[in-house]
Design a protein around this motif. Structure first.
Motif, PDB file in Angstrom:
ATOM      1  N   GLY A 243       0.797  -1.224   0.000  1.00  0.00           N
ATOM      2  CA  GLY A 243       0.000   0.000   0.000  1.00  0.00           C
ATOM      3  C   GLY A 243       0.825   1.266   0.000  1.00  0.00           C
ATOM      4  N   GLY A 244       2.156   1.155   0.178  1.00  0.00           N
ATOM      5  CA  GLY A 244       2.993   2.335   0.128  1.00  0.00           C
ATOM      6  C   GLY A 244       3.500   2.773   1.484  1.00  0.00           C
ATOM      7  N   ASP A 245       2.773   2.442   2.566  1.00  0.00           N
ATOM      8  CA  ASP A 245       3.204   2.853   3.896  1.00  0.00           C
ATOM      9  C   ASP A 245       3.926   1.740   4.641  1.00  0.00           C
ATOM     10  OD1 ASP A 245       1.123   1.153   4.323  1.00  0.00           O
ATOM     11  OD2 ASP A 245      -0.146   2.578   5.426  1.00  0.00           O
ATOM     12  N   GLY A 246       4.059   0.567   3.984  1.00  0.00           N
ATOM     13  CA  GLY A 246       4.773  -0.544   4.608  1.00  0.00           C
ATOM     14  C   GLY A 246       3.976  -1.284   5.656  1.00  0.00           C
ATOM     15  N   GLU A 247       2.706  -0.884   5.882  1.00  0.00           N
ATOM     16  CA  GLU A 247       1.877  -1.536   6.877  1.00  0.00           C
ATOM     17  C   GLU A 247       1.205  -2.769   6.263  1.00  0.00           C
ATOM     18  OE1 GLU A 247       1.478  -0.778  10.099  1.00  0.00           O
ATOM     19  OE2 GLU A 247       2.965   0.818   9.920  1.00  0.00           O
ATOM     20  N   LEU A 248       1.056  -3.794   7.097  1.00  0.00           N
ATOM     21  CA  LEU A 248       0.380  -4.998   6.641  1.00  0.00           C
ATOM     22  C   LEU A 248      -1.122  -4.814   6.787  1.00  0.00           C
ATOM     23  CD1 LEU A 248       0.509  -7.954   5.690  1.00  0.00           C
ATOM     24  CD2 LEU A 248       0.612  -8.632   8.094  1.00  0.00           C
ATOM     25  N   ASN A 249      -1.849  -4.961   5.709  1.00  0.00           N
ATOM     26  CA  ASN A 249      -3.301  -4.812   5.729  1.00  0.00           C
ATOM     27  C   ASN A 249      -3.937  -6.137   5.343  1.00  0.00           C
ATOM     28  OD1 ASN A 249      -5.956  -3.999   5.588  1.00  0.00           O
ATOM     29  ND2 ASN A 249      -5.734  -3.012   3.580  1.00  0.00           N
ATOM     30  N   ILE A 250      -4.502  -6.818   6.341  1.00  0.00           N
ATOM     31  CA  ILE A 250      -5.117  -8.110   6.033  1.00  0.00           C
ATOM     32  C   ILE A 250      -6.613  -7.970   5.762  1.00  0.00           C
ATOM     33  CG2 ILE A 250      -3.418  -9.379   7.387  1.00  0.00           C
ATOM     34  CD1 ILE A 250      -5.536  -9.721   9.565  1.00  0.00           C
ATOM     35  N   MET A 251      -7.180  -6.770   5.999  1.00  0.00           N
ATOM     36  CA  MET A 251      -8.601  -6.567   5.757  1.00  0.00           C
ATOM     37  C   MET A 251      -8.835  -6.139   4.319  1.00  0.00           C
ATOM     38  SD  MET A 251     -10.141  -7.509   8.356  1.00  0.00           S
ATOM     39  CE  MET A 251      -9.917  -7.832  10.113  1.00  0.00           C
ATOM     40  N   MET A 252      -8.543  -7.049   3.410  1.00  0.00           N
ATOM     41  CA  MET A 252      -8.765  -6.794   1.997  1.00  0.00           C
ATOM     42  C   MET A 252      -9.089  -8.110   1.317  1.00  0.00           C
ATOM     43  SD  MET A 252      -4.791  -5.998   0.964  1.00  0.00           S
ATOM     44  CE  MET A 252      -5.174  -5.645  -0.736  1.00  0.00           C
ATOM     45  N   PRO A 253      -9.797  -8.080   0.188  1.00  0.00           N
ATOM     46  CA  PRO A 253     -10.198  -9.329  -0.473  1.00  0.00           C
ATOM     47  C   PRO A 253      -8.995 -10.170  -0.884  1.00  0.00           C
ATOM     48  CG  PRO A 253     -11.370  -7.444  -1.391  1.00  0.00           C
ATOM     49  CD  PRO A 253     -10.282  -6.897  -0.520  1.00  0.00           C
ATOM     50  N   GLY A 254      -9.207 -11.469  -0.930  1.00  0.00           N
ATOM     51  CA  GLY A 254      -8.167 -12.367  -1.403  1.00  0.00           C
ATOM     52  C   GLY A 254      -8.111 -12.388  -2.923  1.00  0.00           C
ATOM     53  N   THR A 255      -7.273 -13.245  -3.438  1.00  0.00           N
ATOM     54  CA  THR A 255      -7.098 -13.403  -4.883  1.00  0.00           C
ATOM     55  C   THR A 255      -7.439 -14.838  -5.262  1.00  0.00           C
ATOM     56  OG1 THR A 255      -5.285 -11.801  -4.854  1.00  0.00           O
ATOM     57  CG2 THR A 255      -5.471 -13.220  -6.795  1.00  0.00           C
ATOM     58  N   ARG A 256      -8.259 -15.006  -6.284  1.00  0.00           N
ATOM     59  CA  ARG A 256      -8.595 -16.364  -6.748  1.00  0.00           C
ATOM     60  C   ARG A 256      -7.493 -16.858  -7.678  1.00  0.00           C
ATOM     61  NH1 ARG A 256     -13.301 -19.756  -7.696  1.00  0.00           N
ATOM     62  NH2 ARG A 256     -14.552 -18.246  -6.549  1.00  0.00           N
TER      63      ARG A 256
END
Length: 375
Positions: free
Chosen positions: A30-43
């Motif tokens: 995302g650009g800020d280096g933070e881990l964001n797990i609240m996002m859709p997965g990938t099929r």
């Protein structure tokens, strides 16, 4: 400081695995280096592989603290062969390992993202390589000096008669949702899919056929012609309402292909006639070519019983068609050719439960019942 950061990065890569590191990387982009797990997965589409160490609970009691060394010996062998043949490790479960081979993505124009080969050719290449990887796992298991130390361990010998280190392997093709699972306290890269569950179930079912390797029709359909010539169809089952043919790579019992000097785990073993040809040149022909060249594949099948194969194939056809009297005759003939053949015993036992008369609703397949749930 730079070296320390690189070491930490390397450790994280090992900890998450190649597949996991890619998943985590996507979620930190995302650009800020933070881990964001609240996002859709990938099929994704992939070949999923599962490997289970048999009798692990009993071995833990015998080896005690050394069970970690044993598990890591097997882990090194499995991961090395999978990595050598373009797969990646996903999860280590102590007594089991989940691995995968991701399929190429299709572009809107119907071509593969890579562009060098057609989409169908790339999928066939991956399917061929996944099967080679698991054949190599079994081959390396038989000749590994590190594994043989446990075979001859006196503590294990006191617990098990004629002990051999045994693995159960399975392969299946399907989709999965790829992404990280967990919270800010703990995350794991994951592949969520019923197809992963099917892969695990296939390994459990391999025990009913007394085989170390089982794979589904979804993989068989992608294999090259030379690879298909090497495999054996065993049965047809339904899993969660879907019909799956079951296949294996048949191999002569107790046969060990001797490795050349300076052999690397999982590598091609060339015939003497090609001894001077570089591996790169051999592999440039594609994985299909290796099904007639690699000596683990070729020599393991030289001693197979052709009478068994022919009679079993005949019996399987009658079994699927519902003519169980003819199936019984053919399979009993196959059993005379090899009284220890697990697939023949399994089909005879299933048909024998109804007096070798197919049920009225017989549709050429039977429900998959896991061994633990079997009557």
């Amino acid at each position: 400081l730079e070296n320390t950061i690189l070491k930490i990065g390397g450790l994280l890569q090992v900890g998450f695995g190649e597949a996991g590191a890619e998943i985590i990387g996507k979620n930190m982009s995302g650009g800020d280096g933070e881990l964001n797990i609240m996002m859709p997965g990938t099929r994704i589409q992939a070949v999923f592989g599962f490997c289970d160490i048999k009798r692990f609970a009993e071995l833990t009691e015998v080896l005690d603290l050394e069970i970690l060394m044993f598990a890591n010996t097997i882990g090194k062998l499995v991961h090395s062969c999978v990595h050598r043949w373009s797969g990646v490790a996903n999860k280590n479960l102590g007594d089991a390992f989940l691995v995968l081979w991701k399929m190429p993505e299709e572009t809107p124009g119907g071509t593969a993202t890579d562009g060098k080969m057609s989409l169908a050719s790339q999928k066939t290449e991956i399917a061929d390589r996944s099967l080679i990887a698991f054949v190599k796992v079994l081959a390396e298991l038989r000749r590994s000096e590190e594994v043989l130390k446990y075979v001859h361990d006196s503590r294990i010998g006191e617990r098990f008669e004629l002990f051999q280190v045994e693995l159960g392997l399975s392969l299946h093709v399907g989709w999965a949702i790829e992404g990280p699972i967990g919270s800010d306290f703990k995350i794991d890269p994951a592949y969520l899919s019923p197809h992963v569950n099917v892969t695990v179930q296939l390994e459990l079912v391999s025990r009913r056929y007394d085989l170390p390797l089982l794979f589904s029709e979804s993989l068989y359909n992608l294999l090259s012609l030379r690879a298909k010539d090497r495999v054996r169809k065993l049965d047809v089952v339904t899993i969660d309402g879907d019909k799956h043919g079951l296949f294996t790579f048949p191999m002569a019992r107790d046969y060990v292909v001797h490795q050349p000097a300076n052999h690397t785990l999982g590598d091609v073993i060339k015939p003497e006639a090609l001894d001077e040809v570089p591996l790169e040149a051999i592999e440039s022909e594609g994985a299909e070519y290796l099904y007639v060249v690699d000596q683990d594949i070729v020599q393991w099948q030289e001693g197979l019983n052709h009478t068994l194969a022919n009679r079993f194939r005949e019996g399987l056809c009658h079994y699927i068609d519902g003519d169980w009297a003819e199936a019984k005759a053919a399979l009993e003939s196959a059993l005379q050719a090899d009284p220890e053949d697990g697939p023949t015993q399994a089909l005879l036992a299933f048909m024998g439960a109804t007096g070798f008369v197919a049920p009225e609703e017989w549709a050429g397949c039977r429900p998959l019942i896991l061994p633990a749930s079997s009557p």
